[in-house]
Design a protein around this motif. Structure first.
Motif, PDB file in Angstrom:
ATOM      1  N   ASN A  68      -9.848   0.027   0.467  1.00 38.16           N
ATOM      2  CA  ASN A  68     -11.201   0.724   0.453  1.00 38.16           C
ATOM      3  C   ASN A  68     -11.507   1.775   1.483  1.00 38.16           C
ATOM      4  N   GLU A 123      -3.343  -5.960 -12.427  1.00 35.99           N
ATOM      5  CA  GLU A 123      -3.116  -5.645 -11.312  1.00 35.99           C
ATOM      6  C   GLU A 123      -1.630  -6.384 -10.994  1.00 35.99           C
ATOM      7  N   GLY A 133      -4.601  -0.592  -3.409  1.00 35.68           N
ATOM      8  CA  GLY A 133      -5.188   0.409  -2.590  1.00 35.68           C
ATOM      9  C   GLY A 133      -6.110  -0.405  -1.710  1.00 35.68           C
ATOM     10  N   ILE A 164      -9.076  -4.796   2.204  1.00 40.11           N
ATOM     11  CA  ILE A 164      -8.050  -4.613   1.036  1.00 40.11           C
ATOM     12  C   ILE A 164      -8.177  -5.907   0.149  1.00 40.11           C
ATOM     13  N   GLY A 177       2.142   1.954  -3.360  1.00 44.96           N
ATOM     14  CA  GLY A 177       1.332   2.237  -4.114  1.00 44.96           C
ATOM     15  C   GLY A 177       0.712   1.218  -5.128  1.00 44.96           C
ATOM     16  N   VAL A 226       0.896  -1.183  -0.042  1.00 45.97           N
ATOM     17  CA  VAL A 226       0.050   0.109   0.042  1.00 45.97           C
ATOM     18  C   VAL A 226       0.813   1.209  -0.013  1.00 45.97           C
TER      19      VAL A 226
END
Length: 376
Positions: A77, A93, A75, A83, A72, A69
């Protein structure tokens, strides 16, 4: 002397049951895999509050996901603080994770015709084309939302190393020729062997029910240790009793320490043989009378009982049993918070004589069994 079972180190010892049964890679498996390979440092997490609502606090998975996280790569919520660690990771992804973790230059130029304009992996799609990271049915179709398979994840990492040779010295890989063992072969797991490199196996993430069990145990142990009590050890027999009661209450639509047939947690725990004394510990077990012990209670609470030591045999057995139940709570922290706000439930959690525990979760029903069995 307390009968104890070794605490199950679930997050570090579970292996994937079958490559054929579980070919896709989850989000947390992908992140763990990449950090194993890259040897990137992980953050130190202070405090005991979970960073994510769906990841047990204080675990290695929490640290690795937090590292992702912070970089980056993924992400969170912002509303639910979730997560989604157990969902399959997509090609797009995973491409973004690769590019960010290994600090690859952005390369948005590509010839794929199926890339959404505002997708978060758009800046890195050119890398997938340049290095041929994924097997494609058609050269102009990446299928970025396709769930990534285990062999594709390993192949993408190996291909990336060949494409960007400067990465190889910094990668945690071992030549297969150097991997030897003087012990019997381990049970089948998913080891990703590609050409001459052995990439560390993916670490699976527990399913939703297992995550909730781990959270309950961790949160309850935090409460116990805050008052100087010993943490509870996970016991498979108590867990069996707890899970059976949680499922029974949910399926039959009742909520009570008593089943519709009048059975209590003592009966449920006894059925699992938790209270059966091994012959090597108590040779007089043939005359061991459980009902006599139940009649010699030294402390009784709506949610637990503690028996006195009994002279029914030379072993002088004593046990303590308890049960907390909850229904309607959406997360483990809420369930434990409400238990701690209730005097009788709190007393069960903080009962010093308890040594072991088992947690059952079914739907929105939560059950925690407590126990200990000691001999003089």
């Amino acid at each position: 002397m307390y009968r104890q079972f070794a605490l199950i180190a679930v997050l570090s010892t579970i292996v994937l049951q079958s490559y054929a049964q579980a070919p896709t890679v989850t989000r947390v498996e992908a992140v763990m895999f990449l950090f194993q390979i890259s040897q990137k440092p992980l953050p130190t997490i202070d405090g005991t509050e979970a960073l994510f609502a769906d990841v047990p606090a204080g675990t290695l998975q929490e640290r690795v996901l937090q590292a992702a996280v912070e970089r980056g790569m993924i992400g969170v919520n912002p509303v639910t603080r979730t997560i989604d660690p157990a969902i399959p990771v997509t090609r797009g992804e995973f491409l973004r994770m690769l590019a960010i973790l290994f600090e690859l230059p952005t390369d948005p130029m590509h010839h794929f015709v199926d890339i959404p304009r505002n997708a978060p992996y758009v800046p890195y799609v050119g890398i997938a084309e340049k290095c041929h990271l994924f097997p494609l049915e058609q050269e102009d179709t990446l299928k970025p939302e396709t769930s990534l398979l285990i062999n594709e994840a390993a192949s993408a990492v190996y291909t990336l190393m060949r494409c960007y040779g400067s990465l190889l010295p910094h990668m945690n890989v071992v030549p297969t020729q150097a991997v030897q063992s003087s012990v019997a072969p381990a049970p089948k797991a998913v080891s990703l062997t590609i050409n001459s490199l052995l990439i560390p196996p993916l670490l699976p993430f527990p399913n939703a029910t297992e995550q909730r069990r781990l959270q309950i145990i961790a949160l309850v142990n935090q409460e116990r240790m805050a008052t100087g009590l010993q943490p509870l050890i996970r016991n498979p027999q108590l867990e069996l009793a707890a899970q059976a009661h949680a499922k029974d209450m949910f399926k039959r639509g009742y909520f009570s320490h008593f089943s519709p047939e009048g059975l209590t947690y003592i009966d449920r725990i006894r059925t699992t043989a938790y209270l059966t004394l091994p012959a090597e510990l108590c040779p007089c077990q043939a005359v061991f009378d459980l009902s006599e012990l139940l009649n010699q209670r030294s402390e009784v609470n709506p949610h637990y009982l503690v028996t006195k030591r009994s002279t029914v045999c030379s072993c002088n057995p004593r046990f303590a049993l308890g049960e907390n139940i909850a229904r309607g709570q959406q997360t483990a922290p809420i369930a434990v918070e409400q238990w701690m706000a209730s005097t009788s439930h709190r007393q069960a959690i903080l009962q010093p004589l308890f040594r072991e525990t088992g947690v059952g979760v079914y739907g929105d029903v939560w059950v925690q069994e407590f126990g200990s069995l000691s001999l003089e």
